[in-house]
Design an enzyme around this catalytic site. Structure first.
Site, PDB file in Angstrom:
ATOM      1  N   ASP A  71      41.500 -72.480  95.521  1.00  0.00           N
ATOM      2  CA  ASP A  71      41.619 -71.803  96.889  1.00  0.00           C
ATOM      3  C   ASP A  71      40.042 -71.423  97.287  1.00  0.00           C
ATOM      4  O   ASP A  71      40.047 -71.592  98.626  1.00  0.00           O
ATOM      5  CB  ASP A  71      42.582 -70.615  96.823  1.00  0.00           C
ATOM      6  CG  ASP A  71      42.532 -69.827  95.544  1.00  0.00           C
ATOM      7  OD1 ASP A  71      41.777 -70.315  94.537  1.00  0.00           O
ATOM      8  OD2 ASP A  71      43.046 -68.928  95.370  1.00  0.00           O
ATOM      9  N   ASP A  77      43.938 -84.726  96.590  1.00  0.00           N
ATOM     10  CA  ASP A  77      44.554 -85.370  97.799  1.00  0.00           C
ATOM     11  C   ASP A  77      44.153 -84.543  98.916  1.00  0.00           C
ATOM     12  O   ASP A  77      43.589 -84.738  99.783  1.00  0.00           O
ATOM     13  CB  ASP A  77      45.922 -85.377  97.393  1.00  0.00           C
ATOM     14  CG  ASP A  77      46.575 -86.034  98.734  1.00  0.00           C
ATOM     15  OD1 ASP A  77      46.082 -86.669  99.704  1.00  0.00           O
ATOM     16  OD2 ASP A  77      47.959 -86.216  98.531  1.00  0.00           O
ATOM     17  N   ASP A 132      40.819 -85.012 101.643  1.00  0.00           N
ATOM     18  CA  ASP A 132      40.866 -85.156 103.087  1.00  0.00           C
ATOM     19  C   ASP A 132      40.114 -83.918 104.011  1.00  0.00           C
ATOM     20  O   ASP A 132      39.615 -84.031 105.139  1.00  0.00           O
ATOM     21  CB  ASP A 132      42.421 -84.902 103.515  1.00  0.00           C
ATOM     22  CG  ASP A 132      43.177 -86.169 103.411  1.00  0.00           C
ATOM     23  OD1 ASP A 132      42.647 -87.256 102.783  1.00  0.00           O
ATOM     24  OD2 ASP A 132      44.165 -86.344 104.272  1.00  0.00           O
ATOM     25  N   LYS A 166      43.539 -74.231  89.075  1.00  0.00           N
ATOM     26  CA  LYS A 166      44.014 -72.833  89.360  1.00  0.00           C
ATOM     27  C   LYS A 166      44.586 -72.154  87.990  1.00  0.00           C
ATOM     28  O   LYS A 166      45.663 -72.008  87.697  1.00  0.00           O
ATOM     29  CB  LYS A 166      45.478 -73.134  90.381  1.00  0.00           C
ATOM     30  CG  LYS A 166      46.231 -71.806  90.707  1.00  0.00           C
ATOM     31  CD  LYS A 166      45.249 -71.387  91.897  1.00  0.00           C
ATOM     32  CE  LYS A 166      45.824 -70.133  92.454  1.00  0.00           C
ATOM     33  NZ  LYS A 166      44.946 -69.200  93.486  1.00  0.00           N
ATOM     34  N   TYR A 177      52.591 -85.705  91.332  1.00  0.00           N
ATOM     35  CA  TYR A 177      52.800 -86.914  92.001  1.00  0.00           C
ATOM     36  C   TYR A 177      53.782 -87.789  91.007  1.00  0.00           C
ATOM     37  O   TYR A 177      54.469 -88.621  91.361  1.00  0.00           O
ATOM     38  CB  TYR A 177      52.010 -87.484  92.549  1.00  0.00           C
ATOM     39  CG  TYR A 177      51.429 -86.789  93.905  1.00  0.00           C
ATOM     40  CD1 TYR A 177      51.678 -85.601  94.179  1.00  0.00           C
ATOM     41  CD2 TYR A 177      50.363 -87.593  94.535  1.00  0.00           C
ATOM     42  CE1 TYR A 177      50.901 -84.878  95.172  1.00  0.00           C
ATOM     43  CE2 TYR A 177      49.594 -86.656  95.724  1.00  0.00           C
ATOM     44  CZ  TYR A 177      50.172 -85.364  95.783  1.00  0.00           C
ATOM     45  OH  TYR A 177      49.385 -84.751  96.810  1.00  0.00           O
TER      46      TYR A 177
END
Ligand code: NAD
Length: 381
Positions: A234, A258, A262, A202, A149
């Protein structure tokens, strides 16, 4: 002891949920002998209306001088058509940047009283929980001020793969310092909990993830009492659904955090229940902190005394724990919230999905007062 708290009620339901949180803090102060001094500050839409800008310099200055900051929510349809730099949400980014809060702690707790709010089946929940309970309590620590970001990004107009020219890129860059400081916040949080830390990445594909693992290898030696593990993102997305009870603390990058936070919040039912803390460097022995419920200003229910104040009250409990080091006081607030739910008190958002009988549907103020009464009646225990 005396503590100064910057209070930003904000817009919509913000002031409605902040008021009960301060009543709860005052009850804690009475019970444990602390004084909380509030410095009320304007930010967001309210500040745009009175000063023309979402984050006045006076707010910023005062916020950095207080021991911690408690925020309701900012924003609303009234300010939606303003240019980006003048929108209320700018205040959040400005405060986070000024306070340099780089570790976002988001608990996802399914209280047994709100079991029916969770979309997972009982057998899934209890199979994954080592204590066999149909509830879970995990904490996601998301890196907040780096990674994808904030990395280099751009457009490559001339790039061509033989089709239409043009391409775009974003980059994930993490320095050793950025990774180390968020890891240390996560280890500190794990030390106050069940002492398990899972680094989610990852690393089978990304070089930045492999670097996170190198830093973790170096830092983990300082926390021998904490069990450190690694999981690919994942798989983690899947495991949160298959068995959230297996996790204690998850620490991860800005992007992965992020998305995962959620996902985890949905498992707990109502957005009105969830608190958050954003922590920075240690100043005077404690991390700098900004505390807020995860919900927004909910303009659709503002001014009706029906918003759930528990996410804000639980954010205040996180402030007691992390910024002030008042663990017993934080637990007292969390226990009082649990006891109030045990007694059947429900705001509308958590009642709708609860199948349990004997519920008392109450408004924002009454829910806050119920928590305060619980704290006051247990004063001598
Ligand atoms: P929202 O979180 O405000 O509301 C989403 C839904 O959840 C609404 O139906 C609302 O009624 C309900 N809800 C939210 N909090 C609740 C509570 N405490 N009790 C009961 N129900 C609750 O999200 P939104 O509608 O997308 O955004 C509204 C405004 O808030 C926008 O201007 C947005 O930019 C802003 N926002 C601010 C923050 C923040 O200040 N941290 C975060 C998210 C959104």
């Amino acid at each position: 002891m005396n503590y100064s708290i910057a209070l930003v009620p904000g817009d919509g339901i913000g002031p409605e949920v902040i008021a009960p949180a301060t009543e709860v803090l005052d009850a804690v102060g009475d019970r444990y002998g602390h004084v909380f001094n509030y410095v009320e500050l304007e930010a967001g839409g309210a500040a745009i209306d009175s000063t023309g800008e979402p984050l006045p310099a006076a707010t910023l200055e005062a916020a950095t001088q207080c021991d911690a900051l408690l925020l309701g929510a900012v924003g609303g349809p009234r300010w939606e058509n303003l240019p980006g730099h003048l929108r209320p949400e700018r205040a959040l980014l400005g405060l986070r940047a000024a306070l340099e809060v780089y570790a976002n702690l988001r608990p996802a707790v399914l209280l047994p009283q709100l079991r029916s709010a969770c979309p997972l089946k009982d057998e899934v929940l209890s199979a994954s929980n080592h204590e066999g309970r149909a509830a879970f309590d995990l904490l996601i620590v998301r890196e907040l001020t780096g990674g994808l970001y904030f990395g280099k990004r751009g457009r490559l107009e001339e790039e061509s793969d033989g089709h239409r020219p043009g391409a775009a890129f974003d980059t994930e860059t993490y320095s050793w310092r950025e990774i180390e400081r968020v890891l240390r916040r996560a280890y500190a949080a794990a030390a106050l909990r069940r002492k398990k830390l899972c680094v989610v990445d990852k690393a089978n594909v990304l070089e930045s993830s492999r670097y996170w693992r190198e830093v973790t290898a170096a830092v983990s030696g300082d926390y021998p009492e904490i069990e450190t593990s690694f999981m690919y993102v994942d798989n983690c997305a899947m495991q949160l659904i298959r068995g959230p009870g297996q996790f204690d603390v998850i620490v991860t990058s800005n992007l992965f955090g992020d998305i995962l936070s959620d996902e985890a919040s949905v498992l707990t039912g109502s957005i009105g229940m969830l608190p958050s803390a954003s922590l920075g460097d240690i100043v005077g022995g404690r991390p700098r902190g900004m505390y807020e419920p995860i919900h927004g200003s909910a303009p659709d229910i503002a001014g009706q005394d029906i918003a759930n104040p528990l996410g804000t009250i639980l954010s205040a409990a996180m402030m007691l724990r992390y910024s002030f080091g008042l663990e017993a006081e934080a637990l007292a607030v969390e226990d009082a919230v649990g006891a109030v739910l045990d007694s059947g008190y429900r705001t509308r958002d958590i009642a709708a999905r609860s199948a349990a009988g004997g519920e008392k549907i109450v408004g924002t103020q009454a829910m806050g007062k119920a928590v305060v009464e619980l704290l006051e009646t247990t004063r001598n225990f």
